[in-house]
Design a protein around this motif. Structure first.
Motif, short mmCIF file in Angstrom:
data_model
loop_
_atom_site.label_atom_id
_atom_site.label_comp_id
_atom_site.label_asym_id
_atom_site.label_seq_id
_atom_site.Cartn_x
_atom_site.Cartn_y
_atom_site.Cartn_z
N ALA A 164 53.89 9.79 -20.83
CA ALA A 164 52.84 9.58 -21.82
C ALA A 164 51.53 10.17 -21.31
CB ALA A 164 52.67 8.08 -22.07
N ASP A 165 50.61 10.43 -22.22
CA ASP A 165 49.28 10.94 -21.85
C ASP A 165 48.55 9.84 -21.07
OD1 ASP A 165 46.65 11.76 -21.74
OD2 ASP A 165 46.58 12.46 -23.82
N PRO A 166 48.19 10.13 -19.81
CA PRO A 166 47.57 9.08 -18.99
C PRO A 166 46.18 8.67 -19.49
CG PRO A 166 47.53 11.20 -17.85
CD PRO A 166 48.37 11.38 -19.08
N THR A 167 45.58 9.48 -20.38
CA THR A 167 44.25 9.11 -20.87
C THR A 167 44.33 8.12 -22.03
OG1 THR A 167 44.05 10.91 -22.50
CG2 THR A 167 43.36 11.40 -20.25
N LEU A 168 45.54 7.79 -22.46
CA LEU A 168 45.71 6.89 -23.61
C LEU A 168 45.99 5.46 -23.16
CD1 LEU A 168 46.16 6.53 -26.72
CD2 LEU A 168 48.52 7.25 -26.34
N ALA B 131 51.70 1.51 -27.32
CA ALA B 131 52.95 0.82 -27.62
C ALA B 131 52.84 0.02 -28.91
CB ALA B 131 53.33 -0.10 -26.46
N ALA B 132 51.78 -0.78 -29.02
CA ALA B 132 51.68 -1.71 -30.14
C ALA B 132 51.36 -1.03 -31.46
CB ALA B 132 50.61 -2.76 -29.84
N VAL B 133 50.57 0.03 -31.41
CA VAL B 133 50.12 0.64 -32.66
C VAL B 133 50.77 2.01 -32.90
CG1 VAL B 133 48.10 1.48 -33.94
CG2 VAL B 133 47.92 -0.59 -32.52
N ARG C 164 53.20 3.97 -31.16
CA ARG C 164 54.66 4.15 -31.12
C ARG C 164 55.33 3.40 -32.26
NH1 ARG C 164 55.63 3.30 -24.86
NH2 ARG C 164 54.40 5.08 -24.19
N ALA C 165 54.73 2.30 -32.66
CA ALA C 165 55.29 1.55 -33.78
C ALA C 165 55.20 2.38 -35.05
CB ALA C 165 54.53 0.23 -33.95
N ALA C 166 54.12 3.11 -35.21
CA ALA C 166 53.95 3.93 -36.42
C ALA C 166 54.75 5.22 -36.34
CB ALA C 166 52.46 4.25 -36.61
N CYS C 167 54.82 5.80 -35.15
CA CYS C 167 55.52 7.08 -34.97
C CYS C 167 56.62 6.91 -33.92
CB CYS C 167 54.56 8.18 -34.52
SG CYS C 167 53.19 8.47 -35.65
N PRO C 168 57.81 6.47 -34.33
CA PRO C 168 58.93 6.32 -33.39
C PRO C 168 59.35 7.70 -32.87
CG PRO C 168 59.66 5.99 -35.66
CD PRO C 168 58.18 6.11 -35.71
N PRO C 169 60.19 7.74 -31.82
CA PRO C 169 60.55 9.02 -31.21
C PRO C 169 61.03 10.06 -32.23
CG PRO C 169 61.37 7.22 -29.88
CD PRO C 169 60.78 6.59 -31.11
N ARG C 170 61.84 9.62 -33.19
CA ARG C 170 62.23 10.57 -34.24
C ARG C 170 61.47 10.24 -35.51
NH1 ARG C 170 66.75 9.61 -32.17
NH2 ARG C 170 67.59 11.09 -30.66
N PHE C 171 60.19 10.58 -35.47
CA PHE C 171 59.32 10.23 -36.60
C PHE C 171 59.60 11.12 -37.80
CE2 PHE C 171 57.03 13.17 -33.80
CZ PHE C 171 56.74 14.20 -34.67
N ARG D 45 39.61 4.28 -24.70
CA ARG D 45 40.83 5.09 -24.46
C ARG D 45 41.83 4.97 -25.60
NH1 ARG D 45 42.25 5.94 -19.02
NH2 ARG D 45 44.20 4.87 -19.39
N ARG D 46 41.31 4.78 -26.80
CA ARG D 46 42.19 4.66 -27.95
C ARG D 46 41.98 5.77 -28.99
NH1 ARG D 46 42.53 -1.89 -28.90
NH2 ARG D 46 43.32 -2.30 -26.81
N GLY D 47 41.35 6.85 -28.58
CA GLY D 47 41.21 7.99 -29.47
C GLY D 47 42.60 8.51 -29.83
N LEU D 48 42.77 8.97 -31.07
CA LEU D 48 44.11 9.34 -31.51
C LEU D 48 44.61 10.62 -30.84
CD1 LEU D 48 46.37 8.37 -33.30
CD2 LEU D 48 45.35 9.60 -35.21
N PHE D 49 43.70 11.60 -30.68
CA PHE D 49 44.12 12.88 -30.13
C PHE D 49 43.69 13.03 -28.68
CE2 PHE D 49 43.08 14.18 -34.69
CZ PHE D 49 44.36 13.92 -35.13
#
Ligand code: HEM
Ligand code: NAG
Ligand code: NAG
Ligand code: NAG
Ligand code: NAG
Length: 339
Positions: free
Chosen positions: A228-232, A238-240, A242-249, A276-280
């Motif tokens: 995972a991106d260490p800046t995130l 995990a809670a927001v 990955r829940a919205a975008c699963p591995p096969r989104f 550290r919650r910026g989307l990009f």
């Protein structure tokens, strides 16, 4: 006397030459556009754009984000010349719209509606590039709560429309959401925009949505090692996310830039990035630089009004990038087609 006149002539020629040179580069020049450019030629121009935006905004507040993004994408490719609006033709090849970074570009119908109304009122006078700049300002002002009230900033107008739109140029000029700070600084710098502009204009991500594809790599495979991106922020991912975008989104799935607050224009974005919650990755990259990070932290604590003032200043600077005047452009009749 004659000598003096000759001197003056030489000086004037020099000044004109320098101005012409600087106008030729794709940097922020402020001397070609004026606030109220249409005051004589099309008095109702700004009112017509605002009324059109208001019509759509009052039906659906999510219209602001696409309109703001369209103006940004327009300005970063060939300057603010309406090139993002052009359709591809057999002769032109793929247009900016057809490029990969166009994902989810939207809001074209609002620009087209404003243009149709303007063509009725004063045919052939108001450029599509100016409509983009005005509509972005109006939509953002409404998303900031000023539905009937003041505009957040004044938009200098007088841009002409270009005749070229190229998918390859869009790919080359639009920043990637996986870019690091140095790359973002370079890309903004090449448009005459500084680190302050970068940090402040990134605040546009206070509104709107993103498709999973624009950030999913941060969740699952950032460097290609299943990491995972260490800046995130890990818990947030995990809670927001990955829940919205699963591995096969699903390609169509979108996530709000600011969960629960993606239609109000405010300083939420800076609090997300500061935690550290910026989307990009490109949002989080602002913390890699001292000056940009300081701006993020100041904006996270500042009033909305203070942010709006700075946003307006940087939007005007972005709106000056590479504008066309004189014989270099035209006033399109239909924003999707060159005359
Ligand atoms: C700093 C570099 C920037 C990068 C890398 C970037 C990247 C992106 C990406 C990847 C998306 C989501 C696209 C999707 O997957 O649907 C997006 C959305 C958006 N961007 Fe940016 N952007 C940047 C700067 C800006 C600027 C300067 C503005 C405007 C001033 C802007 C306004 C927006 C808006 C409003 C949205 C939401 C669009 C919608 O909901 O339809 N962005 N951006
Ligand atoms: C431009 O392309 C869009 C999408 O393909 C289409 O809906 C629209 O009618 C086109 N506009 C013109 C003027 O051809
Ligand atoms: C964006 O580009 C893709 C191809 O890369 C294309 O399929 C899609 O229709 C384009 N979107 C818009 C809004 O033009
Ligand atoms: C992760 O990225 C690497 C390198 O790009 C790629 O080879 C690998 O298949 C990716 N893994 C997954 C699970 O997508
Ligand atoms: C999702 O997008 C990828 C890459 O753009 C594409 O290869 C894939 O076919 C798409 N999947 C679906 C279900 O549309």
């Amino acid at each position: 006397m004659q000598q003096l006149l000759a001197m003056k002539l030489i000086l004037t020629t020099l000044v004109v030459a320098v101005l012409a040179l600087s106008a030729g580069t794709a940097t922020a020049t402020c001397d070609t556009l004026t606030v109220g450019h249409y005051r004589q030629s099309c008095r109702a121009a700004e009112t017509i754009v605002r009324d059109t935006v208001k019509l759509y905004f009052s039906k659906d507040q999510t219209v602001t984000a696409p309109l703001l993004r369209l103006h940004f994408h327009d300005c970063f490719v060939r300057g603010c010349d309406g090139s993002v609006l052009l359709n591809a033709t057999a002769a032109s090849g793929p247009a900016e719209k057809d490029a990969m970074p166009n994902q989810s570009l939207d809001g074209f119908y609002v620009i087209d509606a404003a243009k149709a109304a303007l063509e009725k009122e004063c045919p052939g006078v108001v450029s599509c590039a100016d409509i983009l700049a005005l509509a972005a300002r109006d939509a953002v002002s409404m998303a900031a709560g000023n539905i009937n009230g003041a505009s957040l900033w004044q938009v200098p107008t007088g841009r002409l429309d270009g005749r070229v739109s190229s998918a390859a140029e869009a790919v080359a000029n639009l920043p990637s959401s996986f870019a690091d700070f140095a790359k973002l600084k370079e890309q903004f710098g090449s448009k005459g925009l500084n680190v302050q502009d970068l940090a402040i204009l990134s605040g546009a991500h206070a509104i709107g949505n993103s498709h999973c594809v624009s950030f999913a790599k941060r969740l699952y495979n950032f460097t290609g090692k299943g990491d995972a991106d260490p800046t995130l922020d890990r818990a947030y991912a995990a809670a927001v996310l990955r829940a919205a975008c699963p591995p096969r989104f699903d390609n169509a799935t979108t996530v709000e830039m600011v969960p629960g607050s993606s239609t109000t224009f405010d300083t939420d974005y800076y609090r997300l990035v500061a935690s550290r919650r910026g989307l990009f990755h490109s949002d989080q990259a602002l913390l890699q630089d001292r000056e940009a990070a300081a701006t993020v932290r100041v904006m996270a604590r500042s009033s909305r009004q203070a942010f709006f003032r700075r946003f307006g200043v940087s939007m005007v600077r972005m709106g000056n990038v590479g504008v066309l005047t004189g014989a270099a452009g035209e006033i399109r009749k239909n924003c999707a087609l060159i005359n």
